[in-house]
Design a protein around this motif. Sequence first.
Motif, mmCIF file in Angstrom:
data_model
loop_
_atom_site.group_PDB
_atom_site.id
_atom_site.type_symbol
_atom_site.label_atom_id
_atom_site.label_comp_id
_atom_site.label_asym_id
_atom_site.label_seq_id
_atom_site.Cartn_x
_atom_site.Cartn_y
_atom_site.Cartn_z
ATOM 1 N N SER A 25 0.840 -1.191 0.000
ATOM 2 C CA SER A 25 0.000 0.000 0.000
ATOM 3 C C SER A 25 0.875 1.241 0.000
ATOM 4 N N GLY A 26 0.240 2.383 -0.299
ATOM 5 C CA GLY A 26 0.977 3.635 -0.307
ATOM 6 C C GLY A 26 1.095 4.179 -1.716
ATOM 7 N N SER A 27 2.170 4.913 -1.937
ATOM 8 C CA SER A 27 2.396 5.560 -3.221
ATOM 9 C C SER A 27 2.985 4.558 -4.214
ATOM 10 N N ILE A 28 2.114 3.855 -4.932
ATOM 11 C CA ILE A 28 2.541 2.804 -5.859
ATOM 12 C C ILE A 28 2.004 3.102 -7.246
ATOM 13 N N PHE A 29 2.920 3.141 -8.232
ATOM 14 C CA PHE A 29 2.491 3.289 -9.615
ATOM 15 C C PHE A 29 2.322 1.926 -10.267
ATOM 16 N N SER A 30 3.347 1.075 -10.132
ATOM 17 C CA SER A 30 3.248 -0.280 -10.667
ATOM 18 C C SER A 30 4.208 -1.191 -9.911
ATOM 19 N N ILE A 31 3.864 -2.465 -9.878
ATOM 20 C CA ILE A 31 4.688 -3.456 -9.185
ATOM 21 C C ILE A 31 5.207 -4.471 -10.185
ATOM 22 N N ASN A 32 6.485 -4.677 -10.211
ATOM 23 C CA ASN A 32 7.070 -5.696 -11.069
ATOM 24 C C ASN A 32 7.052 -7.039 -10.333
ATOM 25 N N HIS A 33 8.200 -7.489 -9.905
ATOM 26 C CA HIS A 33 8.273 -8.757 -9.178
ATOM 27 C C HIS A 33 7.710 -8.614 -7.771
ATOM 28 N N MET A 34 7.066 -9.686 -7.306
ATOM 29 C CA MET A 34 6.730 -9.840 -5.895
ATOM 30 C C MET A 34 7.212 -11.219 -5.483
#
Length: 121
Positions: A25-34
């Motif tokens: 959560s928070g200021s996230i534009f996009s997530i690559n790997h998790m």
Amino acid sequence: QVQLVESGGGAVQAGGSLRLSCAASGSIFSINHMGWYRQDPGKQRELVASVTSTGSVNYADSVKGRFTISRDNAKNTVYLQMNSLKPEDTAVYYCNAHLLTRPGTPVYSYWGQGTQVTVSS
């Protein structure tokens, strides 16, 4: 700021199952790997499983066939279903995400606080 919050750890007997969740959560534009890592005291942190934004997965040999990683991109959440648990799976499990906070910014790595998994024989 970005936060990764894990849940689902605990104590279980050998052969049992647990499901870990990690919500970003928070200021996230996009997530690559998790991914999920684990660490025993006195040992290096090791990769357990990872998943890309398109769903490609990777597992440590020690957990193949027993653990399943998945993610919900709409919820910025990654899961780790752990079946047939063994005492050697005992460790603190950490969530990790490589993400961008704004378009055009570098990809940074973020970590959760860790959740304890204890498997008794």
